[in-house]
Scaffold this active site. Sequence first.
Site, PDB file in Angstrom:
ATOM      1  N   ASP A   1     -44.179 -12.715  -1.887  1.00 24.08           N
ATOM      2  CA  ASP A   1     -43.306 -12.438  -2.682  1.00 24.08           C
ATOM      3  C   ASP A   1     -43.612 -12.120  -4.013  1.00 24.08           C
ATOM      4  O   ASP A   1     -43.172 -12.440  -5.009  1.00 24.08           O
ATOM      5  CB  ASP A   1     -42.477 -13.796  -2.735  1.00 24.08           C
ATOM      6  CG  ASP A   1     -40.677 -13.680  -3.587  1.00 24.08           C
ATOM      7  OD1 ASP A   1     -40.411 -14.823  -4.254  1.00 24.08           O
ATOM      8  OD2 ASP A   1     -40.723 -12.236  -3.608  1.00 24.08           O
TER       9      ASP A   1
ATOM     10  N   LYS B   1     -44.286  -5.604  -4.441  1.00 23.96           N
ATOM     11  CA  LYS B   1     -43.402  -4.874  -3.628  1.00 23.96           C
ATOM     12  C   LYS B   1     -44.653  -3.729  -3.229  1.00 23.96           C
ATOM     13  O   LYS B   1     -44.758  -3.316  -1.661  1.00 23.96           O
ATOM     14  CB  LYS B   1     -42.196  -4.424  -3.330  1.00 23.96           C
ATOM     15  CG  LYS B   1     -40.875  -5.239  -4.437  1.00 23.96           C
ATOM     16  CD  LYS B   1     -41.151  -7.146  -4.053  1.00 23.96           C
ATOM     17  CE  LYS B   1     -41.052  -8.307  -4.768  1.00 23.96           C
ATOM     18  NZ  LYS B   1     -41.449  -9.177  -3.739  1.00 23.96           N
TER      19      LYS B   1
ATOM     20  N   ASP C   1     -40.504 -11.257   1.485  1.00 25.74           N
ATOM     21  CA  ASP C   1     -39.296 -10.882   0.356  1.00 25.74           C
ATOM     22  C   ASP C   1     -38.681  -9.926  -0.173  1.00 25.74           C
ATOM     23  O   ASP C   1     -39.467  -9.018   0.200  1.00 25.74           O
ATOM     24  CB  ASP C   1     -39.310 -12.086  -0.979  1.00 25.74           C
ATOM     25  CG  ASP C   1     -37.892 -12.259  -1.622  1.00 25.74           C
ATOM     26  OD1 ASP C   1     -37.585 -12.482  -2.316  1.00 25.74           O
ATOM     27  OD2 ASP C   1     -36.272 -12.434  -0.659  1.00 25.74           O
ATOM     28  N   ASN C   2     -37.559  -9.226  -0.543  1.00 22.69           N
ATOM     29  CA  ASN C   2     -36.859  -8.597  -1.356  1.00 22.69           C
ATOM     30  C   ASN C   2     -37.290  -6.515  -0.554  1.00 22.69           C
ATOM     31  O   ASN C   2     -37.949  -5.482  -0.907  1.00 22.69           O
ATOM     32  CB  ASN C   2     -38.337  -8.360  -2.857  1.00 22.69           C
ATOM     33  CG  ASN C   2     -37.774  -9.699  -2.993  1.00 22.69           C
ATOM     34  OD1 ASN C   2     -38.660 -10.155  -3.506  1.00 22.69           O
ATOM     35  ND2 ASN C   2     -36.327  -9.694  -3.368  1.00 22.69           N
TER      36      ASN C   2
ATOM     37  N   GLU D   1     -31.227 -12.710  -4.929  1.00 22.42           N
ATOM     38  CA  GLU D   1     -30.918 -13.942  -5.478  1.00 22.42           C
ATOM     39  C   GLU D   1     -30.159 -13.886  -6.638  1.00 22.42           C
ATOM     40  O   GLU D   1     -29.821 -13.086  -7.161  1.00 22.42           O
ATOM     41  CB  GLU D   1     -32.820 -14.273  -6.097  1.00 22.42           C
ATOM     42  CG  GLU D   1     -33.513 -13.842  -7.011  1.00 22.42           C
ATOM     43  CD  GLU D   1     -33.696 -12.745  -6.168  1.00 22.42           C
ATOM     44  OE1 GLU D   1     -33.665 -12.664  -5.087  1.00 22.42           O
ATOM     45  OE2 GLU D   1     -34.818 -12.386  -6.679  1.00 22.42           O
TER      46      GLU D   1
HETATM   47  O1  LIG Z   1     -39.681  -6.991  -8.873  1.00 19.97           O
HETATM   48  C1  LIG Z   1     -39.278  -7.170  -8.993  1.00 19.97           C
HETATM   49  C2  LIG Z   1     -38.278  -7.144 -10.009  1.00 19.97           C
HETATM   50  C3  LIG Z   1     -38.129  -5.687 -11.160  1.00 19.97           C
HETATM   51  C4  LIG Z   1     -37.344  -5.792 -11.832  1.00 19.97           C
HETATM   52  C5  LIG Z   1     -36.465  -6.460 -12.720  1.00 19.97           C
HETATM   53  C6  LIG Z   1     -36.700  -7.708 -12.481  1.00 19.97           C
HETATM   54  C7  LIG Z   1     -37.488  -7.768 -11.239  1.00 19.97           C
HETATM   55  C8  LIG Z   1     -38.417  -8.454  -8.510  1.00 19.97           C
HETATM   56  C9  LIG Z   1     -36.749  -8.835  -7.622  1.00 19.97           C
HETATM   57  C10 LIG Z   1     -36.484  -9.398  -7.406  1.00 19.97           C
HETATM   58  C11 LIG Z   1     -37.662 -10.073  -6.238  1.00 19.97           C
HETATM   59  O2  LIG Z   1     -37.226 -11.399  -5.617  1.00 19.97           O
HETATM   60  C12 LIG Z   1     -38.950  -9.857  -6.847  1.00 19.97           C
HETATM   61  O3  LIG Z   1     -40.298 -10.759  -6.225  1.00 19.97           O
HETATM   62  C13 LIG Z   1     -39.446  -9.615  -7.591  1.00 19.97           C
HETATM   63  N1  LIG Z   1     -40.636  -9.269  -7.794  1.00 19.97           N
HETATM   64  O4  LIG Z   1     -41.402  -9.026  -9.241  1.00 19.97           O
HETATM   65  O5  LIG Z   1     -41.685  -9.358  -7.102  1.00 19.97           O
HETATM   66 MG   LIG Z   2     -38.245 -12.307  -4.665  1.00 23.12          MG
END
Ligand SMILES: O=C(c1ccccc1)c1ccc(O)c(O)c1[N+](=O)[O-]
Ligand SMILES: [Mg+2]
Length: 214
Positions: free
Chosen positions: A141, A144, A169-170, A199
């Site tokens: 998580d 990415k 996740d994501n 989320e």
């Molecule tokens: O990368 C983002 C992100 C990108 C741009 C703005 C805010 C967050 C993010 C968004 C949802 C997630 O569940 C998550 O784990 C992330 N992260 O940073 O790891």
């Molecule tokens: Mg996440």
Amino acid sequence: TRSTRPQRMLKAVQKKATKGDPESVISAIDYFCKHSEWAMNVGDEKGSILDSVVTEVNPSTVLELGTYCGYSTVRIARLLSPGTKFITLEFNPANVTIARQIIAYAGLQDKVTVVEGSSGDLIPQMKERFGITTFDFIFLDHWKDRYLPDIKLFEECGLLRKGSVLLADNVICPGAPEYLEYVRNSPRYESRYYPAHLEYTKVEDGLEKSVFLE
Ligand SMILES: O=C(c1ccccc1)c1ccc(O)c(O)c1[N+](=O)[O-]
Ligand SMILES: [Mg+2]
């Protein structure tokens, strides 16, 4: 100077949750994110899927990449059997400080070790520093674009065993396309997608569960 979002999230936990009660900490964070400020916790919808996978695996060794404020750390730690080894890695020192306080507020500080640093540096140190042979369950998580290099690092470092479960996740939003392509096309993994939403939003997202086959 202005407080940070993680600091405001901690305040909301201290104000709304009951010390030593993980469920109330989870609820307080979800309430804060739904009614005050969106934050990048895995959230309640994907969190329920995370809960079910952790419960099914019942792991003896767990690694989380990307602690952030400790929301998923609390979700995971509250489900673990006594004696489980749980390590969570966080790159941002300010997040480490907040996460340790939120985890402690939930009364779970003895269940998990929060380690500051980058996954690329720390994964190769897991065996020597923490006495880990392999991980039964890994929750990805963090950034990415680190999912793919880090799963390859797990393989290279011999940190996976037959049946190790990786949950990412994501994979749709923000997305991890190269990671998805890898786990879905590699003969070394059995992969399954759990559809959900980003989320606290209606935006499509989901979790990818991949089981290491050998
Ligand atoms: O990368 C983002 C992100 C990108 C741009 C703005 C805010 C967050 C993010 C968004 C949802 C997630 O569940 C998550 O784990 C992330 N992260 O940073 O790891
Ligand atoms: Mg996440």
